[in-house]
Design a protein around this motif. Sequence first.
Motif, mmCIF file in Angstrom:
data_model
loop_
_atom_site.group_PDB
_atom_site.id
_atom_site.type_symbol
_atom_site.label_atom_id
_atom_site.label_comp_id
_atom_site.label_asym_id
_atom_site.label_seq_id
_atom_site.Cartn_x
_atom_site.Cartn_y
_atom_site.Cartn_z
ATOM 1 N N PHE A 1 90.555 5.739 56.329
ATOM 2 C CA PHE A 1 90.153 7.041 55.775
ATOM 3 C C PHE A 1 90.668 8.190 56.642
ATOM 4 C CE2 PHE A 1 86.973 10.490 55.938
ATOM 5 C CZ PHE A 1 87.020 10.933 54.625
ATOM 6 N N ALA A 2 90.447 8.109 57.944
ATOM 7 C CA ALA A 2 90.876 9.185 58.846
ATOM 8 C C ALA A 2 92.395 9.326 58.845
ATOM 9 C CB ALA A 2 90.366 8.921 60.261
ATOM 10 N N ALA A 3 93.089 8.182 58.802
ATOM 11 C CA ALA A 3 94.552 8.229 58.789
ATOM 12 C C ALA A 3 95.071 8.894 57.518
ATOM 13 C CB ALA A 3 95.113 6.819 58.908
ATOM 14 N N LEU A 4 94.506 8.517 56.378
ATOM 15 C CA LEU A 4 94.960 9.100 55.107
ATOM 16 C C LEU A 4 94.656 10.590 55.030
ATOM 17 C CD1 LEU A 4 93.880 6.225 52.694
ATOM 18 C CD2 LEU A 4 96.230 6.983 53.121
ATOM 19 N N LEU B 1 93.643 25.709 55.678
ATOM 20 C CA LEU B 1 92.430 24.900 55.524
ATOM 21 C C LEU B 1 92.633 23.473 56.007
ATOM 22 C CD1 LEU B 1 90.740 25.968 52.157
ATOM 23 C CD2 LEU B 1 90.185 26.684 54.468
ATOM 24 N N VAL B 2 93.491 23.284 56.991
ATOM 25 C CA VAL B 2 93.549 21.991 57.671
ATOM 26 C C VAL B 2 92.226 21.799 58.404
ATOM 27 C CG1 VAL B 2 94.652 20.766 59.589
ATOM 28 C CG2 VAL B 2 96.047 21.904 57.853
ATOM 29 N N LEU B 3 91.621 20.636 58.252
ATOM 30 C CA LEU B 3 90.276 20.398 58.782
ATOM 31 C C LEU B 3 90.165 20.742 60.258
ATOM 32 C CD1 LEU B 3 87.400 19.299 58.321
ATOM 33 C CD2 LEU B 3 88.299 17.019 58.821
ATOM 34 N N GLY B 4 91.220 20.462 61.033
ATOM 35 C CA GLY B 4 91.162 20.698 62.474
ATOM 36 C C GLY B 4 90.901 22.142 62.849
ATOM 37 N N TYR B 5 91.263 23.105 61.980
ATOM 38 C CA TYR B 5 90.999 24.506 62.311
ATOM 39 C C TYR B 5 89.507 24.800 62.397
ATOM 40 C CZ TYR B 5 95.929 25.540 61.666
ATOM 41 O OH TYR B 5 97.296 25.573 61.798
ATOM 42 N N VAL C 1 96.208 20.484 66.092
ATOM 43 C CA VAL C 1 95.251 20.637 65.009
ATOM 44 C C VAL C 1 95.154 19.379 64.148
ATOM 45 C CG1 VAL C 1 96.894 21.642 63.350
ATOM 46 C CG2 VAL C 1 94.469 22.253 63.231
ATOM 47 N N TYR C 2 96.244 18.619 63.992
ATOM 48 C CA TYR C 2 96.166 17.405 63.169
ATOM 49 C C TYR C 2 95.438 16.294 63.912
ATOM 50 C CZ TYR C 2 99.267 20.042 60.261
ATOM 51 O OH TYR C 2 99.782 21.046 59.480
ATOM 52 N N GLY C 3 95.526 16.301 65.233
ATOM 53 C CA GLY C 3 94.711 15.374 66.015
ATOM 54 C C GLY C 3 93.233 15.683 65.862
ATOM 55 N N LEU C 4 92.884 16.973 65.793
ATOM 56 C CA LEU C 4 91.492 17.348 65.570
ATOM 57 C C LEU C 4 91.037 16.907 64.183
ATOM 58 C CD1 LEU C 4 91.135 20.942 67.097
ATOM 59 C CD2 LEU C 4 90.917 18.717 68.189
ATOM 60 N N SER C 5 91.907 17.011 63.191
ATOM 61 C CA SER C 5 91.560 16.525 61.854
ATOM 62 C C SER C 5 91.270 15.035 61.879
ATOM 63 C CB SER C 5 92.708 16.809 60.872
ATOM 64 O OG SER C 5 92.818 18.173 60.579
ATOM 65 N N LEU C 6 92.101 14.295 62.588
ATOM 66 C CA LEU C 6 91.915 12.846 62.694
ATOM 67 C C LEU C 6 90.559 12.522 63.318
ATOM 68 C CD1 LEU C 6 93.401 10.071 62.343
ATOM 69 C CD2 LEU C 6 94.119 10.323 64.715
ATOM 70 N N LEU C 7 90.230 13.219 64.406
ATOM 71 C CA LEU C 7 88.962 12.960 65.096
ATOM 72 C C LEU C 7 87.776 13.379 64.234
ATOM 73 C CD1 LEU C 7 90.027 14.156 68.646
ATOM 74 C CD2 LEU C 7 89.493 11.807 67.973
ATOM 75 N N ALA C 8 87.881 14.529 63.555
ATOM 76 C CA ALA C 8 86.779 14.979 62.708
ATOM 77 C C ALA C 8 86.544 14.020 61.548
ATOM 78 C CB ALA C 8 87.063 16.388 62.180
ATOM 79 N N ALA C 9 87.630 13.499 60.970
ATOM 80 C CA ALA C 9 87.481 12.532 59.882
ATOM 81 C C ALA C 9 86.867 11.227 60.381
ATOM 82 C CB ALA C 9 88.836 12.272 59.231
ATOM 83 N N LEU C 10 87.254 10.790 61.579
ATOM 84 C CA LEU C 10 86.640 9.599 62.168
ATOM 85 C C LEU C 10 85.152 9.806 62.414
ATOM 86 C CD1 LEU C 10 89.375 8.447 64.716
ATOM 87 C CD2 LEU C 10 88.535 7.144 62.750
ATOM 88 N N LEU C 11 84.799 10.995 62.939
ATOM 89 C CA LEU C 11 83.385 11.298 63.128
ATOM 90 C C LEU C 11 82.645 11.250 61.797
ATOM 91 C CD1 LEU C 11 83.219 14.260 65.690
ATOM 92 C CD2 LEU C 11 82.519 11.903 66.022
ATOM 93 N N GLY C 12 83.263 11.796 60.752
ATOM 94 C CA GLY C 12 82.636 11.776 59.444
ATOM 95 C C GLY C 12 82.363 10.367 58.958
ATOM 96 N N ALA C 13 83.350 9.488 59.114
ATOM 97 C CA ALA C 13 83.157 8.098 58.692
ATOM 98 C C ALA C 13 82.045 7.434 59.495
ATOM 99 C CB ALA C 13 84.468 7.339 58.849
ATOM 100 N N ALA C 14 82.003 7.712 60.806
ATOM 101 C CA ALA C 14 80.962 7.124 61.651
ATOM 102 C C ALA C 14 79.580 7.646 61.255
ATOM 103 C CB ALA C 14 81.256 7.434 63.113
ATOM 104 N N ILE C 15 79.472 8.926 60.963
ATOM 105 C CA ILE C 15 78.192 9.492 60.541
ATOM 106 C C ILE C 15 77.738 8.863 59.234
ATOM 107 C CG2 ILE C 15 77.087 11.603 59.693
ATOM 108 C CD1 ILE C 15 78.834 13.132 61.747
ATOM 109 N N ALA D 1 99.575 8.350 65.763
ATOM 110 C CA ALA D 1 98.260 7.701 65.781
ATOM 111 C C ALA D 1 97.759 7.467 64.365
ATOM 112 C CB ALA D 1 97.273 8.561 66.566
ATOM 113 N N ALA D 2 97.956 8.442 63.496
ATOM 114 C CA ALA D 2 97.523 8.288 62.108
ATOM 115 C C ALA D 2 98.274 7.153 61.415
ATOM 116 C CB ALA D 2 97.708 9.603 61.346
ATOM 117 N N LEU D 3 99.561 7.042 61.680
ATOM 118 C CA LEU D 3 100.341 5.955 61.081
ATOM 119 C C LEU D 3 99.874 4.597 61.584
ATOM 120 C CD1 LEU D 3 103.917 7.522 61.189
ATOM 121 C CD2 LEU D 3 102.571 7.004 59.139
#
Length: 503
Positions: free
Chosen positions: A124-127, A145-149, A166-180, A489-491
């Motif tokens: 999910f985070a990668a996609l 509106l990239v999530l990392g912003y 900023v794309y690394g932040l998007s990856l981390l935020a999406a991972l946090l979302g999945a974990a939550i 990392a996303a790939l």
Amino acid sequence: MSGAARFLPPLAAALLGAAGVLAFAPFGWFALGWLVPAGLFALLRRAGSGRGGAGLGFAFGCGWFGVGTSWVYVSLSVFGGLPPVLAGIATALFCAVLALFPALAGYAFARWRRGGFVADALFFAALWTLGEWLRSWLFTGFPWLVLGYSQAPPSPLAGYAPIVGVYGLSLLAALLGAAIAEVLRRWFVVPCADARTRLFCPALPLLSIGAVLAGGDLLGDLRWTAPVGAPVKVALLQGNVPQDLKWRPEKLNESLVIYDRLLREHPATLSVLPETAIPAFLGELPPPYLERLLEHALAQQGDLLFGVPVGDGERYANAAASIGVSPTQLYSKSHLVPFGEFVPPGFQWFLDLMRIPMSNFTPGPDRQAPLAIAGQQVAVNICYEDVFGSEIIRALPQATLLVNLSNTAWFGDSLAQPQHLQIAQLRALETGRPMLRATNTGMTAIVGADGRVQAALPPFTRDALVAEVSGYAGTTPFVRWGNVPAVAAALLLLLAGGRRRPE
């Protein structure tokens, strides 16, 4: 699922997307940048097919972009001259095209996910991240509106920005979302049968959340760059010239008088005027006025940087020119805005419907050296260019300051201005350099090398922001590697989390 119930998941996805805009400026509820992906993750795990996942992603994107980029309608209708109905249709189509990116990610997730929490979270985070990165360059790119912003300071994830961008932040935020989402699922949906061990069921996702947040907090204390040389006194001028009057030939003198007065009232070593502050070709300006600008700069033993078109009626560039004690220098905008600054093939008819002056600029070179002015090496970027972090770093590490000249009057009193300032915060964080923003109507601001807004003028006021600013030297990992680590990392996570073969 049948009847009206079939529409509940897409409706929930659309509402989630709309609510996600609250994570960005001016609201700044950065935790929603984790909770909204959590909700989408939960919905997508219940999608029964790739088609269902695509529908959820599309609905989410319509809410996300329909609310978050609603300022496009203002630009097309109020200032572009399109009839309201046509402007509404064009805005809806624009948002629908952008929604295809989360739709593609939703399809891929529902079609090829493995089913376990860890694999699904990684997939999910990668996609999510790759969809945003694809949107940043396809068809010249629209990385708004990239999530990392949403994770600009004070978010604890901001500490990762100098490393992964900023794309690394998007990856981390999406991972946090999945974990939550998984924590909530294990607590409330499928809790452990044994109440004594119920608290330990979500241990893995809870540990993941804690580790990511703690890591960002620790990294936030690191300083990758340091001040260099003596501070310079800067004045960032905000003329607040109405967009519907700015380009009228009979109003040219009024604009010239406004900036002349602001310069006299706010002397500084480095004075910066906004994008196209002078709405006439540089070669057509009255020589006495240019001489007066030069006198302002020389009186302060400094330099003046101002936005002005250069060229002629056939070939012209959106540029920033400097005059003063340093040799005269020029920066020409290289990344132009489709429809606003150049005409995509086959769309001249659309531009003919609108009243956008100078809508077919010639791009400048991709790589341009920093301007050596006011004792600094200034990396100039004009308006929309600062949303492309991988392009901003082309002038680094030589540059000591980032300076953005903008005219967001096109978007009125909308979300565009605070969103744009938040984008500048990420550019400052990624590069470890202050970002100075001189705008026509807002938001004129100084962003520190730590990504925090140090000072800003109220929008839609006529004033100057004056302060002492230090240039910075040094190299962050992002300056060295750009978006490569985040995309790589996303790939890798994509390969780790997805099925090898479709069902």
